[in-house]
Scaffold this active site. Sequence first.
Site, PDB file in Angstrom:
ATOM      1  N   ARG A  94      12.379  26.247   3.115  1.00 25.77           N
ATOM      2  CA  ARG A  94      12.027  27.543   2.528  1.00 25.77           C
ATOM      3  C   ARG A  94      10.729  28.118   3.095  1.00 25.77           C
ATOM      4  O   ARG A  94      10.489  29.299   3.015  1.00 25.77           O
ATOM      5  CB  ARG A  94      11.958  27.421   0.988  1.00 25.77           C
ATOM      6  CG  ARG A  94      13.359  27.363   0.371  1.00 25.77           C
ATOM      7  CD  ARG A  94      13.326  26.989  -1.084  1.00 25.77           C
ATOM      8  NE  ARG A  94      12.934  25.595  -1.252  1.00 25.77           N
ATOM      9  CZ  ARG A  94      12.738  25.004  -2.428  1.00 25.77           C
ATOM     10  NH1 ARG A  94      12.896  25.704  -3.520  1.00 25.77           N
ATOM     11  NH2 ARG A  94      12.405  23.742  -2.492  1.00 25.77           N
ATOM     12  N   GLN A  95       9.905  27.240   3.676  1.00 25.22           N
ATOM     13  CA  GLN A  95       8.693  27.754   4.343  1.00 25.22           C
ATOM     14  C   GLN A  95       9.071  27.938   5.819  1.00 25.22           C
ATOM     15  O   GLN A  95       8.690  27.154   6.687  1.00 25.22           O
ATOM     16  CB  GLN A  95       7.538  26.756   4.155  1.00 25.22           C
ATOM     17  CG  GLN A  95       6.184  27.256   4.647  1.00 25.22           C
ATOM     18  CD  GLN A  95       5.548  28.331   3.766  1.00 25.22           C
ATOM     19  OE1 GLN A  95       5.747  28.325   2.552  1.00 25.22           O
ATOM     20  NE2 GLN A  95       4.830  29.257   4.363  1.00 25.22           N
ATOM     21  N   ASP A 105      20.938  36.351  -5.752  1.00 25.37           N
ATOM     22  CA  ASP A 105      19.979  37.242  -5.088  1.00 25.37           C
ATOM     23  C   ASP A 105      20.576  37.725  -3.769  1.00 25.37           C
ATOM     24  O   ASP A 105      21.625  37.227  -3.322  1.00 25.37           O
ATOM     25  CB  ASP A 105      18.620  36.553  -4.886  1.00 25.37           C
ATOM     26  CG  ASP A 105      18.717  35.252  -4.119  1.00 25.37           C
ATOM     27  OD1 ASP A 105      19.625  35.123  -3.276  1.00 25.37           O
ATOM     28  OD2 ASP A 105      17.897  34.351  -4.365  1.00 25.37           O
ATOM     29  N   ASP A 147       0.819  -1.223   0.000  1.00 27.54           N
ATOM     30  CA  ASP A 147       0.000   0.000   0.000  1.00 27.54           C
ATOM     31  C   ASP A 147       0.850   1.270   0.000  1.00 27.54           C
ATOM     32  O   ASP A 147       0.321   2.372   0.115  1.00 27.54           O
ATOM     33  CB  ASP A 147      -0.940   0.012   1.208  1.00 27.54           C
ATOM     34  CG  ASP A 147      -0.179  -0.079   2.523  1.00 27.54           C
ATOM     35  OD1 ASP A 147       1.072  -0.064   2.496  1.00 27.54           O
ATOM     36  OD2 ASP A 147      -0.825  -0.150   3.588  1.00 27.54           O
ATOM     37  N   GLY A 148       2.174   1.111  -0.100  1.00 20.63           N
ATOM     38  CA  GLY A 148       3.047   2.283  -0.165  1.00 20.63           C
ATOM     39  C   GLY A 148       3.612   2.693   1.184  1.00 20.63           C
ATOM     40  O   GLY A 148       4.522   3.523   1.249  1.00 20.63           O
ATOM     41  N   GLU A 149       3.089   2.132   2.277  1.00 23.14           N
ATOM     42  CA  GLU A 149       3.644   2.480   3.584  1.00 23.14           C
ATOM     43  C   GLU A 149       5.047   1.898   3.719  1.00 23.14           C
ATOM     44  O   GLU A 149       5.390   0.920   3.066  1.00 23.14           O
ATOM     45  CB  GLU A 149       2.717   1.970   4.707  1.00 23.14           C
ATOM     46  CG  GLU A 149       1.433   2.778   4.753  1.00 23.14           C
ATOM     47  CD  GLU A 149       0.567   2.461   5.974  1.00 23.14           C
ATOM     48  OE1 GLU A 149       0.965   1.639   6.808  1.00 23.14           O
ATOM     49  OE2 GLU A 149      -0.532   3.046   6.053  1.00 23.14           O
ATOM     50  N   HIS A 192      18.132  26.736   4.799  1.00 27.46           N
ATOM     51  CA  HIS A 192      17.670  27.875   4.002  1.00 27.46           C
ATOM     52  C   HIS A 192      17.855  29.194   4.751  1.00 27.46           C
ATOM     53  O   HIS A 192      18.192  30.212   4.153  1.00 27.46           O
ATOM     54  CB  HIS A 192      16.214  27.696   3.574  1.00 27.46           C
ATOM     55  CG  HIS A 192      15.772  28.808   2.696  1.00 27.46           C
ATOM     56  ND1 HIS A 192      16.334  29.025   1.453  1.00 27.46           N
ATOM     57  CD2 HIS A 192      14.884  29.803   2.889  1.00 27.46           C
ATOM     58  CE1 HIS A 192      15.785  30.099   0.918  1.00 27.46           C
ATOM     59  NE2 HIS A 192      14.906  30.589   1.767  1.00 27.46           N
ATOM     60  N   ARG A 201      10.896  37.352  -6.906  1.00 25.61           N
ATOM     61  CA  ARG A 201      10.180  36.112  -7.243  1.00 25.61           C
ATOM     62  C   ARG A 201       8.742  36.446  -7.594  1.00 25.61           C
ATOM     63  O   ARG A 201       8.034  37.080  -6.813  1.00 25.61           O
ATOM     64  CB  ARG A 201      10.252  35.112  -6.080  1.00 25.61           C
ATOM     65  CG  ARG A 201       9.544  33.805  -6.393  1.00 25.61           C
ATOM     66  CD  ARG A 201       9.891  32.698  -5.424  1.00 25.61           C
ATOM     67  NE  ARG A 201      11.245  32.159  -5.603  1.00 25.61           N
ATOM     68  CZ  ARG A 201      11.621  31.350  -6.592  1.00 25.61           C
ATOM     69  NH1 ARG A 201      10.753  30.993  -7.524  1.00 25.61           N
ATOM     70  NH2 ARG A 201      12.860  30.915  -6.671  1.00 25.61           N
ATOM     71  N   LYS A 234      16.972  39.906  -7.329  1.00 22.53           N
ATOM     72  CA  LYS A 234      15.919  39.014  -7.831  1.00 22.53           C
ATOM     73  C   LYS A 234      14.575  39.366  -7.213  1.00 22.53           C
ATOM     74  O   LYS A 234      14.489  39.686  -6.030  1.00 22.53           O
ATOM     75  CB  LYS A 234      16.286  37.566  -7.458  1.00 22.53           C
ATOM     76  CG  LYS A 234      15.236  36.533  -7.803  1.00 22.53           C
ATOM     77  CD  LYS A 234      15.716  35.131  -7.469  1.00 22.53           C
ATOM     78  CE  LYS A 234      15.306  34.678  -6.094  1.00 22.53           C
ATOM     79  NZ  LYS A 234      15.656  33.292  -5.777  1.00 22.53           N
TER      80      LYS A 234
HETATM   81  C1  R5P Z   1      15.849  31.339  -2.645  1.00 24.04           C
HETATM   82  O1  R5P Z   1      15.810  32.104  -1.723  1.00 24.04           O
HETATM   83  C2  R5P Z   1      16.873  30.255  -2.741  1.00 24.04           C
HETATM   84  O2  R5P Z   1      18.105  30.655  -2.242  1.00 24.04           O
HETATM   85  C3  R5P Z   1      17.040  29.814  -4.186  1.00 24.04           C
HETATM   86  O3  R5P Z   1      17.521  30.912  -4.940  1.00 24.04           O
HETATM   87  C4  R5P Z   1      15.756  29.330  -4.771  1.00 24.04           C
HETATM   88  O4  R5P Z   1      15.025  28.569  -3.855  1.00 24.04           O
HETATM   89  C5  R5P Z   1      16.019  28.520  -6.013  1.00 24.04           C
HETATM   90  O5  R5P Z   1      14.800  28.076  -6.522  1.00 24.04           O
HETATM   91  P1  R5P Z   1      14.595  27.905  -8.072  1.00 24.04           P
HETATM   92  O6  R5P Z   1      15.688  27.031  -8.595  1.00 24.04           O
HETATM   93  O7  R5P Z   1      13.244  27.266  -8.180  1.00 24.04           O
HETATM   94  O8  R5P Z   1      14.606  29.283  -8.683  1.00 24.04           O
END
Ligand code: R5P
Length: 282
Positions: free
Chosen positions: A90-91, A161, A33-35, A123, A186, A184
Amino acid sequence: MLVKGPASPLLCKKLANQTDVETVEVQTQVFPDGERYVKIEEDIEGEKCTLVQTTYPNQNLLELFMIQNALKENGADFIKVVVPYYSYGRQDKIFEKGEAVSAKAFAKRIDIEADEFYSVDLHSQEIVDFFDITAENISAMTKLAEYSMGEKNPDLLIAPDEGAKDIVKDAALSVGLGWDYLEKTRIDANTVEIKPKNIDVEGKSVVILDDIIATGGTMTEAARQLKESGAKEVHAGCTHGLFAGDAKDKLGAVCDSFFCTDTIEQERSEVSVAPLLADLIE
Ligand code: R5P
């Protein structure tokens, strides 16, 4: 004991070769079942254990929690968790009302069955504060800069960035290279805009360094801008190479080369973080 997480087999092998500790295999199975199922193959009762397991893709995160539990339930005396790539980092805050802080949610889960936590190029540095146990972030940027010097012979290092500005600056200074950064914005998960900036790259060779390449949007846009500004060669390096979707094709179309470390193991893992982690094992 080094507990060899199934998500990081080559890195664990390197760590085993670079250290003197006993290694422990982890058996995994997937049920119909994937577990998932995990089993520690040695008796670890009373032992001090260092588990190395990366957390991408998602099933590796689940296995991390299960292996931690197996260590705890079977009597490990001390559990050091080393997560080469900490996914969901990242979150790390609420960007829009109603969201989860995923980086904190998983830190809290790791905390329950661990004594210490280590990761590479989280991150954001603030993520260590989500842990109640000792937590440390180790940077691979100097290793990437050294590799760039040896293999790509760049004139300068570039951060794509402002978020990567400080880590790239430190890495550039450590190898005696110049550095600069791009600006940058986003637009969404797949789209970024990078403003042309007055960096003198005419006829120069540059390496762009970042913590992570996911869709490749950031790196390809940065590389395109630098090529348009006259850069002779543009290489892209990162710690965590997720290369989601067609990222490799996009990068290949504009960059002269691209590479990453072995925090996520794959064919582009040209730099190993093993020397950075070896001290944690002994
Ligand atoms: C952003 O703050 C990170 O340092 C990366 O620049 C970013 O997550 C890269 O994501 P992607 O390759 O989707 O642009």
